[in-house]
Design an enzyme around this catalytic site. Structure first.
Site, PDB file in Angstrom:
ATOM      1  N   TRP A  65       0.838  -1.209   0.000  1.00 52.76           N
ATOM      2  CA  TRP A  65       0.000   0.000   0.000  1.00 52.76           C
ATOM      3  C   TRP A  65       0.868   1.252   0.000  1.00 52.76           C
ATOM      4  CZ3 TRP A  65      -0.351   4.226   3.202  1.00 52.76           C
ATOM      5  CH2 TRP A  65      -1.463   5.042   3.043  1.00 52.76           C
ATOM      6  N   HIS A  66       1.986   1.189   0.720  1.00 52.64           N
ATOM      7  CA  HIS A  66       2.851   2.364   0.814  1.00 52.64           C
ATOM      8  C   HIS A  66       3.554   2.677  -0.507  1.00 52.64           C
ATOM      9  CE1 HIS A  66       2.332   2.009   5.191  1.00 52.64           C
ATOM     10  NE2 HIS A  66       2.752   3.253   5.242  1.00 52.64           N
ATOM     11  N   GLY A  67       3.815   1.673  -1.294  1.00 57.92           N
ATOM     12  CA  GLY A  67       4.487   1.964  -2.550  1.00 57.92           C
ATOM     13  C   GLY A  67       4.670   0.722  -3.400  1.00 57.92           C
TER      14      GLY A  67
END
Length: 484
Positions: free
Chosen positions: A327-329
């Site tokens: 989700w973060h990257g």
């Protein structure tokens, strides 16, 4: 539009005055909030407003359709409507955020086996905030399906929920069960709320502009020149980055919550002094709370949570953390970062279960000093473990992360770095203030007792923070979580 920009300095009071003095009714205020939020988002790039409108429209319609199907006891049709909503929102997110990552990964994987796929990448610009408002859209449809809330028929209230500018681009990830009822209720100006909001904004700007941005100067230099630096500077780099990331993101959350409070809206608390945690599980519960709760309620529990075998529970935990990293990257380093945190939490879970299974209750210390010392050791351990994980969060790729980590433990030379040492004063002020307010909402939310009862002292503190922001701000940096 950045919270720490001149544009926002004019935007916020203008919107505030128009909201309270020109627009009176619930519907008109919600429509105005939508217009202001779209202007705020469009300041970055108007073209991507269409994605926000599209996601809002699809989720609003699906909520009504899901509820109608359930009222007719057509559960299978309600599931189909929910699935379509989830598929559409995730497809848009995947296209802009993950398509190139997976295409490049598959190309490299098959190329290593001698097979050339030749899949092309799209090189699309990632719309800011897409991960945040997509998760809000998904949670709304799921909550309606579960029966946790009724589908709203009020279009302005729903669109305001998904686009509310204080938390639009970097959270917190709000629940419809919390925010939509507030947009459906009449709101009147409350001086105490407005004052509290201004204090939260002031504290958030201090954390971002004075603490985080000054830390960033040293962090950027250390990570760019890590190949010529030794262990002391590299350890300093990850510790400073941990503080930078916290000041940056929690500062954004404070400004967002404070700005929302000015409009009579309360957002959830997104940070609760995570650096005072004594375990990784506690740290994850105190850091980016809105994402942790979202993943718990919409992923971990549906997978079975801890209501299953221990092995399955460990797999569920690891799945959640791997997806949290993704989700973060869309990169391998974020996937490893998620796996790193997941491994630590799973290890703690295994240890707890083993201790319970062997009847090993924690011994009680006879005096206060051993308890305090043990708490200090546990907190320090968490800080070191978090700092090590931040190498993956900050490094652009696995090669840099490995090279950085390797030098941290093998090269002991010292080289001076360009760093304004007053940053340590600001870090100390930050953590001292948050230690004394660790059970409260923010660093200026001091108990109304003792010297803090004196209005002159309170306003002197506010003025000192304001002057620190004006005089000692570091080189302006974009908010880190804008990239997610």
């Amino acid at each position: 539009m950045l919270f720490n920009s001149i544009e926002f300095l004019f935007f916020l009071p203008i919107v505030f005055l128009l909201y309270w003095f020109i627009f009176k009714g619930i519907r008109s205020r919600n429509l105005f909030i939508i217009a202001a939020s779209y202007f705020f988002y469009g300041w970055w790039d108007w073209k991507f407003l269409s994605l926000l409108v599209f996601s809002s429209s699809v989720s609003f319609a699906s909520g009504i359709l899901i509820e109608k199907c359930k009222q007719k006891r057509a559960v299978s049709k309600a599931k189909i409507a929910l699935f379509i909503n989830i598929a559409i929102n995730l497809a848009v997110l995947f296209l802009f955020k993950y398509f190139d990552f997976f295409t490049q990964s598959f190309n490299r994987l098959f190329s290593a086996a001698g097979i050339e796929l030749g899949w092309v990448t799209l090189n699309l610009v990632l719309p800011i905030g897409i991960s945040f408002y997509t998760f809000q859209a998904l949670s709304y449809a799921i909550d309606v399906y579960r029966g946790d809330m009724k589908a709203t028929r009020d279009i302005p209230a729903y669109f305001a929920y998904l686009s509310f500018f204080p938390q639009l681009v970097a959270g917190p990830i709000e629940r419809a069960t919390n925010l939509i009822p507030q947009f459906l209720s009449p709101r009147s100006f409350n001086y105490s709320d407005a004052l509290e909001g201004m204090k939260m904004i002031l504290w958030g700007l201090f954390k971002k502009m004075v603490v985080a941005d000054n830390c960033a100067v040293g962090v950027n230099y250390i990570f760019e020149h890590y190949g010529s630096l030794g262990s002391p500077q590299l350890w300093l780099g990850v510790i400073l980055f941990s503080v930078q990331l916290y000041g940056d993101f929690s500062g954004y959350s404070d400004i967002a919550s404070g700005s929302a409070r000015l409009f009579g809206i309360r957002l959830m608390q997104n940070f609760r002094t995570p650096f005072f945690s004594q375990s990784m599980r506690e740290y994850r519960r105190r850091w980016h709370i809105s994402l942790s709760l979202w993943l718990r309620d919409y992923l971990y529990f549906p997978l079975g949570g801890n209501r299953c075998s221990k092995t399955r529970n460990y797999m569920n935990l690891m799945t959640v953390f791997l997806l949290s990293g993704l989700w973060h990257g869309a990169s391998a380093v974020f996937l490893l970062w998620g796996g790193y945190h997941g491994s630590l939490v799973v290890y703690e879970a295994i240890k707890r279960n083993w201790q319970k299974g062997n009847g090993m209750a924690k011994p009680k210390e006879k005096t206060e000093s051993p308890r305090k010392f043990k708490s200090f050791v546990l907190t320090f351990r968490v800080l070191i473990l978090v700092a090590l994980g931040q190498i993956l969060f900050r490094a652009p790729n696995i090669t840099v992360a490995w090279g950085y980590a390797k030098r941290m433990f093998t090269v002991y030379s010292y080289h001076p770095i360009p760093l304004n040492h007053t940053v340590f004063i600001w870090i100390s002020i930050l953590f001292i203030a948050e230690w004394f307010t660790k059970e409260r909402e923010h660093g200026l939310d001091w108990p109304f007792a003792g010297l803090w009862r004196n209005r002159t002292i309170r306003w002197a503190v506010y003025l000192c923070l304001f002057m620190a922001i004006l005089i000692f701000s570091g080189t302006p940096q974009q908010f880190v979580y804008f990239q997610f």
